[in-house]
Write an enzyme that holds these catalytic residues in place. Structure first.
Site, PDB file in Angstrom:
ATOM      1  CB  ILE A 156      -0.962  -0.001   1.198  1.00 37.81           C
ATOM      2  CG1 ILE A 156      -1.914  -1.197   1.123  1.00 37.81           C
ATOM      3  CG2 ILE A 156      -1.762   1.302   1.239  1.00 37.81           C
ATOM      4  CD1 ILE A 156      -2.740  -1.417   2.382  1.00 37.81           C
ATOM      5  CB  THR A 231      -5.663   5.069   4.631  1.00 38.00           C
ATOM      6  OG1 THR A 231      -4.322   4.909   4.145  1.00 38.00           O
ATOM      7  CG2 THR A 231      -6.257   6.343   4.062  1.00 38.00           C
ATOM      8  NE  ARG A 233      -5.743  -2.378  11.417  1.00 39.76           N
ATOM      9  CZ  ARG A 233      -6.097  -2.598  10.158  1.00 39.76           C
ATOM     10  NH1 ARG A 233      -6.319  -1.569   9.353  1.00 39.76           N
ATOM     11  NH2 ARG A 233      -6.210  -3.828   9.688  1.00 39.76           N
ATOM     12  CD  GLU A 262     -11.580   2.786  12.919  1.00 43.76           C
ATOM     13  OE1 GLU A 262     -11.922   3.633  12.072  1.00 43.76           O
ATOM     14  OE2 GLU A 262     -10.699   1.944  12.721  1.00 43.76           O
ATOM     15  CG  HIS A 294     -11.808   1.096   8.398  1.00 48.00           C
ATOM     16  ND1 HIS A 294     -11.248   0.998   9.638  1.00 48.00           N
ATOM     17  CD2 HIS A 294     -11.036   0.344   7.590  1.00 48.00           C
ATOM     18  CE1 HIS A 294     -10.192   0.202   9.590  1.00 48.00           C
ATOM     19  NE2 HIS A 294     -10.045  -0.196   8.350  1.00 48.00           N
ATOM     20  CD  GLN A 295     -15.376   6.189   1.972  1.00 45.84           C
ATOM     21  OE1 GLN A 295     -16.121   6.717   2.799  1.00 45.84           O
ATOM     22  NE2 GLN A 295     -15.469   6.412   0.681  1.00 45.84           N
ATOM     23  CG  PHE A 297     -12.343  -2.135   2.224  1.00 45.85           C
ATOM     24  CD1 PHE A 297     -13.198  -3.082   1.678  1.00 45.85           C
ATOM     25  CD2 PHE A 297     -12.821  -1.329   3.245  1.00 45.85           C
ATOM     26  CE1 PHE A 297     -14.497  -3.226   2.145  1.00 45.85           C
ATOM     27  CE2 PHE A 297     -14.110  -1.460   3.727  1.00 45.85           C
ATOM     28  CZ  PHE A 297     -14.947  -2.415   3.169  1.00 45.85           C
TER      29      PHE A 297
END
Length: 329
Positions: A156, A231, A233, A262, A294-295, A297
């Protein structure tokens, strides 16, 4: 093999159902609820459970899964800090994950957050909807020609390095293990990266070593007006220290797809709830902060890869040929 699928969302069901027909002998039952001490009993009679990044698979949960004959935990994500791996080992439960589903999806979301918060897209959208066409408060900076600091250069992070390089940024990186494919990147110590970067993006796992790696001391080393993106943790950043930094006008913008505390919010509609913590509300109160849920992915390509690898993990376990690279612990 019977798999109990916890915390199933419509996009999960659609994605898995497209592929399950190709896997004879494997069946999935979907639950809307996540795994917990109240729902773990529903795993009775299943060989495997499938959980996601927000599922809390602690020692108590693993003990209950073991009592009910579960032999396999399928993580439909790359991260595994939400699972007590040692207790799973002790109970003879195998844990398999999806280590690489779409690094570009998350890197692109990180860059989207950087663009949006830098150019105040969130504010501009609201203003124009109210017929306010003033440009006051919307000034950003050119990212081309600036310095990006990428913390973690796995798949990533490497994708983020390439994206930043592609828009004309100088790229600094910090990682214990240098990525030889990134010949345009200059590796530095963390302190130098913090001091010299105009954009800092976090792409490393959460470990004891990286917990709160961005604290007040780290924030004070950063340039004034820096962009900070996370993006990976939430607990990589101390939220209390981040809020102090924001209030001291250290950041021109902060983009968070993850944040501490979260857990109860991720993937849930809580419009009518009174939240138990003020962290989200405090972060959202700042005009230079964008928070997404948390989008990173969430692309069609990533969902397809997650489904495919998860089902391959189940098949490999059933056939006694576990995919070692996907095994945790």
């Amino acid at each position: 093999m019977k798999i109990l699928f916890y915390d199933a969302k419509p996009y999960d069901i659609e994605s898995f159902d497209k592929l399950i027909k190709n896997y004879d002998g494997i069946s999935i039952d979907y639950l809307k609820t996540d795994i917990s001490k109240n729902t773990v009993r529903l795993a009775e009679g299943y060989e495997a459970v499938c959980v996601f990044v927000a599922s809390d698979v602690n020692a108590e949960i693993i003990d209950e899964l073991s009592k009910r004959g579960v032999k396999l935990i399928l993580l439909r994500c790359a991260g595994f800090n939400n699972v007590d791996i040692q207790r799973a080992k002790e109970k003879g439960i195998t844990v398999l994950r999806v280590p690489n589903y779409s690094p570009e999806a998350i890197a692109e979301h990180a860059l989207a957050l950087a663009f949006a918060v830098n150019r105040h897209i969130h504010k501009a959208y609201i203003k124009v909807r109210e017929n306010n066409f003033s440009l006051m408060g919307l000034t950003g900076m050119n990212l081309c020609g600036k310095t990006a600091g990428i913390v973690g250069t796995g798949k990533i992070g490497a994708a983020m390095c390439r994206a930043c390089h592609g828009i004309g940024m100088e790229v600094l990186a910090f990682d214990k293990f240098e990525n030889p494919s990134l010949d345009f990147v200059r590796y530095t110590g963390l302190d130098e990266l913090l001091r010299k970067s105009d954009l800092i993006s976090l792409h490393c796992p959460l470990t004891e070593e990286t917990y709160h790696m961005i604290d007040l001391e780290a924030i004070e080393k950063m340039k004034n007006g820096v962009l900070l993106i996370n993006t990976s943790r939430g607990a990589l950043i101390s939220t209390e220290d981040l809020i102090k930094g924001i209030r001291r006008h250290k950041f021109s913008g902060v983009g968070l797809d993850v944040y501490e505390e979260e857990q109860e919010n991720v993937f849930e509609n809580r419009e009518d709830d009174i939240l138990n913590t003020s962290v989200t509300a405090r972060l959202l109160s700042f005009p230079n902060v964008i928070v997404t849920s948390h989008q990173g992915f969430l692309t069609h390509e990533a969902l397809e890869k997650i489904s495919l690898v998860t089902l391959e993990n189940a098949k490999s376990f059933e056939e006694g040929r576990i995919i070692e690279t996907n095994m945790v612990g």
